[in-house]
Design a protein around this motif. Structure first.
Motif, PDB file in Angstrom:
ATOM      1  N   CYS A   1       3.087  -8.604  -8.661  1.00 49.57           N
ATOM      2  CA  CYS A   1       3.502  -9.711  -9.542  1.00 49.57           C
ATOM      3  C   CYS A   1       3.857  -9.182 -10.937  1.00 49.57           C
ATOM      4  O   CYS A   1       3.312  -8.162 -11.378  1.00 49.57           O
ATOM      5  N   ALA A   2       4.759  -9.920 -11.595  1.00 49.80           N
ATOM      6  CA  ALA A   2       5.367  -9.431 -12.840  1.00 49.80           C
ATOM      7  C   ALA A   2       4.307  -9.083 -13.887  1.00 49.80           C
ATOM      8  O   ALA A   2       4.289  -7.997 -14.448  1.00 49.80           O
ATOM      9  N   VAL A   3       3.416 -10.018 -14.142  1.00 50.78           N
ATOM     10  CA  VAL A   3       2.353  -9.757 -15.132  1.00 50.78           C
ATOM     11  C   VAL A   3       1.071  -9.447 -14.358  1.00 50.78           C
ATOM     12  O   VAL A   3       0.687 -10.186 -13.452  1.00 50.78           O
ATOM     13  N   MET A   4       0.419  -8.326 -14.643  1.00 51.75           N
ATOM     14  CA  MET A   4      -0.743  -7.914 -13.845  1.00 51.75           C
ATOM     15  C   MET A   4      -1.816  -7.294 -14.743  1.00 51.75           C
ATOM     16  O   MET A   4      -1.506  -6.465 -15.590  1.00 51.75           O
ATOM     17  N   ASP A   5      -3.055  -7.729 -14.574  1.00 49.95           N
ATOM     18  CA  ASP A   5      -4.133  -7.191 -15.419  1.00 49.95           C
ATOM     19  C   ASP A   5      -5.067  -6.252 -14.653  1.00 49.95           C
ATOM     20  O   ASP A   5      -5.584  -5.284 -15.193  1.00 49.95           O
ATOM     21  N   TRP A   6      -5.321  -6.548 -13.370  1.00 48.26           N
ATOM     22  CA  TRP A   6      -6.171  -5.624 -12.623  1.00 48.26           C
ATOM     23  C   TRP A   6      -5.745  -5.546 -11.165  1.00 48.26           C
ATOM     24  O   TRP A   6      -5.070  -6.459 -10.662  1.00 48.26           O
ATOM     25  N   ALA A   7      -6.147  -4.506 -10.514  1.00 55.02           N
ATOM     26  CA  ALA A   7      -5.894  -4.332  -9.073  1.00 55.02           C
ATOM     27  C   ALA A   7      -7.189  -3.815  -8.466  1.00 55.02           C
ATOM     28  O   ALA A   7      -7.940  -3.054  -9.102  1.00 55.02           O
ATOM     29  N   SER A   8      -7.464  -4.235  -7.216  1.00 55.26           N
ATOM     30  CA  SER A   8      -8.679  -3.758  -6.558  1.00 55.26           C
ATOM     31  C   SER A   8      -8.349  -3.386  -5.123  1.00 55.26           C
ATOM     32  O   SER A   8      -7.624  -4.118  -4.443  1.00 55.26           O
ATOM     33  N   ALA A   9      -8.852  -2.230  -4.690  1.00 62.78           N
ATOM     34  CA  ALA A   9      -8.607  -1.764  -3.317  1.00 62.78           C
ATOM     35  C   ALA A   9      -9.893  -1.900  -2.522  1.00 62.78           C
ATOM     36  O   ALA A   9     -10.986  -1.594  -3.006  1.00 62.78           O
ATOM     37  N   ARG A  10      -9.764  -2.395  -1.302  1.00 59.53           N
ATOM     38  CA  ARG A  10     -10.887  -2.345  -0.360  1.00 59.53           C
ATOM     39  C   ARG A  10     -10.654  -1.081   0.480  1.00 59.53           C
ATOM     40  O   ARG A  10      -9.617  -0.952   1.136  1.00 59.53           O
ATOM     41  N   CYS A  11     -11.605  -0.168   0.425  1.00 61.51           N
ATOM     42  CA  CYS A  11     -11.449   1.154   1.042  1.00 61.51           C
ATOM     43  C   CYS A  11     -12.496   1.323   2.137  1.00 61.51           C
ATOM     44  O   CYS A  11     -13.684   1.116   1.883  1.00 61.51           O
TER      45      CYS A  11
ATOM     46  N   ILE B   1       0.869  -1.192   0.000  1.00 59.45           N
ATOM     47  CA  ILE B   1       0.000   0.000   0.000  1.00 59.45           C
ATOM     48  C   ILE B   1       0.894   1.227   0.000  1.00 59.45           C
ATOM     49  O   ILE B   1       1.789   1.353   0.835  1.00 59.45           O
ATOM     50  N   ARG B   2       0.696   2.093  -0.938  1.00 58.41           N
ATOM     51  CA  ARG B   2       1.516   3.300  -1.080  1.00 58.41           C
ATOM     52  C   ARG B   2       0.749   4.503  -0.547  1.00 58.41           C
ATOM     53  O   ARG B   2      -0.394   4.746  -0.960  1.00 58.41           O
ATOM     54  N   GLY B   3       1.389   5.237   0.351  1.00 56.98           N
ATOM     55  CA  GLY B   3       0.645   6.319   1.006  1.00 56.98           C
ATOM     56  C   GLY B   3      -0.482   5.626   1.754  1.00 56.98           C
ATOM     57  O   GLY B   3      -0.313   4.520   2.219  1.00 56.98           O
ATOM     58  N   GLU B   4      -1.603   6.208   1.885  1.00 52.25           N
ATOM     59  CA  GLU B   4      -2.723   5.593   2.604  1.00 52.25           C
ATOM     60  C   GLU B   4      -3.787   5.091   1.644  1.00 52.25           C
ATOM     61  O   GLU B   4      -4.743   4.459   2.047  1.00 52.25           O
ATOM     62  N   HIS B   5      -3.579   5.396   0.358  1.00 48.38           N
ATOM     63  CA  HIS B   5      -4.742   5.271  -0.526  1.00 48.38           C
ATOM     64  C   HIS B   5      -4.539   4.379  -1.730  1.00 48.38           C
ATOM     65  O   HIS B   5      -5.495   4.114  -2.465  1.00 48.38           O
ATOM     66  N   VAL B   6      -3.303   3.907  -1.971  1.00 48.48           N
ATOM     67  CA  VAL B   6      -3.038   3.237  -3.253  1.00 48.48           C
ATOM     68  C   VAL B   6      -2.575   1.794  -3.070  1.00 48.48           C
ATOM     69  O   VAL B   6      -1.563   1.529  -2.404  1.00 48.48           O
ATOM     70  N   CYS B   7      -3.347   0.881  -3.671  1.00 48.60           N
ATOM     71  CA  CYS B   7      -2.938  -0.537  -3.723  1.00 48.60           C
ATOM     72  C   CYS B   7      -1.982  -0.726  -4.888  1.00 48.60           C
ATOM     73  O   CYS B   7      -2.256  -0.227  -6.000  1.00 48.60           O
ATOM     74  N   HIS B   8      -0.921  -1.487  -4.665  1.00 45.80           N
ATOM     75  CA  HIS B   8       0.044  -1.778  -5.719  1.00 45.80           C
ATOM     76  C   HIS B   8       0.246  -3.296  -5.773  1.00 45.80           C
ATOM     77  O   HIS B   8       0.712  -3.902  -4.806  1.00 45.80           O
TER      78      HIS B   8
END
Lengths: 89, 89, 89
Positions: free
Chosen positions: B74-84, B64-71
């Protein structure tokens, strides 16, 4: 007009609110639990919200359905676990 | 001097504050939402904090970068989802 | 008897308490942090609860021990990270 009585009452109120709000909030906390189920779904009890999901088979792809249900997405899945939290006062 | 009026007002204030603080706190709850994005980053709206991240490709390694960003790492990545989540009163 | 003074004071108290209680409660929020460790365990500081865990090796299978410890389950594991949150005023 200097409203001496008004100001005196306001000060009393302000002191009382500050004291009671901080006492009440000091007791407020995040209460969490885990719910693990076989298969690919795990559901938090009512009043709790999902904060995260964990899945079998090393699977890190999941989504949350409604506010309460963890869904593990990987093709083959043996268990799902929901991390469930709520505010308790 | 016995401050009869002061004491009467103090009691009124205390009763009112107790009632209103518990009413307000009873409504306080954890409010959560999901933010899904293509690629490896997903960002919570302001006021919300990340409680967890989910990633495509079955990837369970994220930060988690800062308080708000999911990163998603893994090398190959198609989507990311944050639970906020946030506290709402 | 119509208690004109009482009613005036009650109204004054109620308005002021409402304003001050919401101001005080508006400052309450969810405070979160990350704790990353080598190996398969990561522990939240006291007062914080685990909301989620992230693991090395793309591993999405984890569990939470007690309220504070993330445990990454995959056979080979290099790091574990806990997302730790609490309510703060």
């Amino acid at each position: 007009q200097t409203c001496v009585v008004d100001n005196a009452i306001d000060q009393k109120i302000s002191a009382s609110v500050t004291r009671q709000v901080s006492t009440a909030l000091a007791k407020a906390q995040l209460t969490c639990m885990n719910v693990k189920s076989r298969g690919r779904l795990a559901t938090c009890p009512s009043g709790f919200k999902v904060t995260a999901c964990s899945c079998g088979m090393a699977c890190g792809s999941w989504d949350i359905r409604g506010e309460h249900v963890c869904h593990c997405q990987c093709a083959v899945m043996d268990w799902a676990s929901a991390r469930c939290c709520k505010m308790s006062i």
